[in-house]
Design a protein around this motif. Sequence first.
Motif, PDB file in Angstrom:
ATOM      1  N   THR A 229      28.875  22.347  -0.230  1.00 54.46           N
ATOM      2  CA  THR A 229      28.947  23.334   0.819  1.00 54.46           C
ATOM      3  C   THR A 229      29.540  22.572   2.095  1.00 54.46           C
ATOM      4  N   ARG A 230      29.050  21.439   2.286  1.00 57.51           N
ATOM      5  CA  ARG A 230      29.319  20.603   3.422  1.00 57.51           C
ATOM      6  C   ARG A 230      30.983  20.121   3.049  1.00 57.51           C
TER       7      ARG A 230
ATOM      8  N   ASN B 128      33.158  23.370   3.710  1.00 64.75           N
ATOM      9  CA  ASN B 128      33.114  23.416   5.012  1.00 64.75           C
ATOM     10  C   ASN B 128      34.023  22.596   5.851  1.00 64.75           C
TER      11      ASN B 128
ATOM     12  N   SER C 261      25.763  17.789  -5.127  1.00 61.85           N
ATOM     13  CA  SER C 261      24.805  18.638  -5.185  1.00 61.85           C
ATOM     14  C   SER C 261      25.402  20.216  -4.380  1.00 61.85           C
ATOM     15  N   ALA C 262      24.622  21.029  -4.314  1.00 57.72           N
ATOM     16  CA  ALA C 262      25.172  22.209  -3.710  1.00 57.72           C
ATOM     17  C   ALA C 262      25.273  22.175  -2.123  1.00 57.72           C
ATOM     18  N   GLN C 263      24.499  21.278  -1.572  1.00 61.30           N
ATOM     19  CA  GLN C 263      24.266  21.133  -0.232  1.00 61.30           C
ATOM     20  C   GLN C 263      25.764  20.222   0.058  1.00 61.30           C
ATOM     21  N   SER C 264      25.918  19.336  -0.826  1.00 60.93           N
ATOM     22  CA  SER C 264      27.337  18.215  -0.573  1.00 60.93           C
ATOM     23  C   SER C 264      28.325  19.368  -0.720  1.00 60.93           C
TER      24      SER C 264
END
Length: 477
Positions: free
Chosen positions: A286-287, A290, A281-284
């Motif tokens: 991004t994490r 990071n 996912s986009a959140q994954s």
Amino acid sequence: MSGHARREPRRLTRWWRRQSLRTRMTVIAATAIAVSVFVAFQVASELMDWKLRETAVTQLHADARSLATNAQRAGLAQVQLSPYPGSGRLVRVILPDGSTRTPAGQPELPPVSEGAGRVARGASADLLESTDWNDGYRVYTLRAADGAVQVVDVADDGPINEFGFGMLLIGLFCVAGGALVGRAVARTGLAPIDRLTAAAVRVANTQDLDAGIPDEGGGEIRRLIQAINDMLAALRDSRRAQRLLAEDAAHELKTPLTSLRLNIELLVRLDRRGTLDTALSAQSRTRLLNDLGAQVAELSTLAAELTDLARGDISDEGAEPLDLADVVVAAVAQARSRVPDLEVALDVTSVWVSGRPAALQRAVLNLVDNAGKWSPEDQPVQVRLRAEGASAVLEVDDAGPGIDAADAPRVFDRFYRADSARAMPGSGLGLSIVQRVVHAHGGRAAVARSARGGALLRLELPVTDPASSVVHSPSGS
């Protein structure tokens, strides 16, 4: 010609420097003996010549008085003169008319001198002693009856020459013996040096720093051996420290590199399958990105700190008198630029020390960074600088959980991180660098619990100018 004369001493100096210590000692011993023999020969020759001359003159006086007594009895014309035996002293009688009588077979003598004529005529004192060295004659003239008598001694350098030849042989023997003795003394005296050289060559060839050099002899040799053993011990410690640094660095690099490799492999694998957009996912994503950025930053920080630590005290930066307050303010400003939300309360006074500005600023920056990781957001890091006697005292105080008593002795060890700090970013080298910089400046570092319950890191540096302190910056964030 003058240029050639100047080159000769230089060639001799270069030749002398190329010779071994054993050869130098042999040459010095032989030269010293040769000079001693030459001086002794000169002194002995002068003494012997003086003694022979004194004896000859005394004998001349005695022979002249004896001949004058006989001439007084028998008269100058009738006094009996024994035939010349072929060697020894010569005699002559000076008659009133100026003519002379000599024994039969005696070699011809030089003409009567003016002084001797005056003695014969009675114009001078009754006794006139005259010593002439012309043509190798020693002449003594004595008034007798109406004339005078003379006793002549032919100067004989034979004893002096024989003595000189003997001394020459003795001198050559002494020089040769001195060279042999000097060689033996040099060989015996330098034997410990030879063994020391062999041991040093063995250490250099085998790289075995644990093989110390046996202690032997005394005085300078023993001190030299002890100094070399101390140097080997220092090199041994340095090599051990380098090995430990490499091992610790490899251990510390293993975790971020493994994590970085796994994350990159995951991205590569998903990209090859064409499921990069659907699997994460986009959140994954991004994490994950990071995490990758944080791991790269951690590796960069670790590499920089390893480089700084490995360099030790080697630096082109020279020590200079500086106001430590300026260094502290610059370090705090740098820490704030790296962490914008970091709050720091400054309470510093002007204290002058002698040191390297960049190294001290790096040490202060590490302290502030370390405190900033532990201080709560509503509690600023307190940085205090003041003078206490002959020391400049810097304290960095945070309001975090503090340092356990079990961890306090190892806070400044390389790569050491307490269990509670393993989840925090960092390499475990920051405080080790602080301690190295402080020790290089003749100071000391300590850790304690602050009044706010956190950690209190305290640095003490010797001051160079005990002038009255002036407030540099008021407290503030």
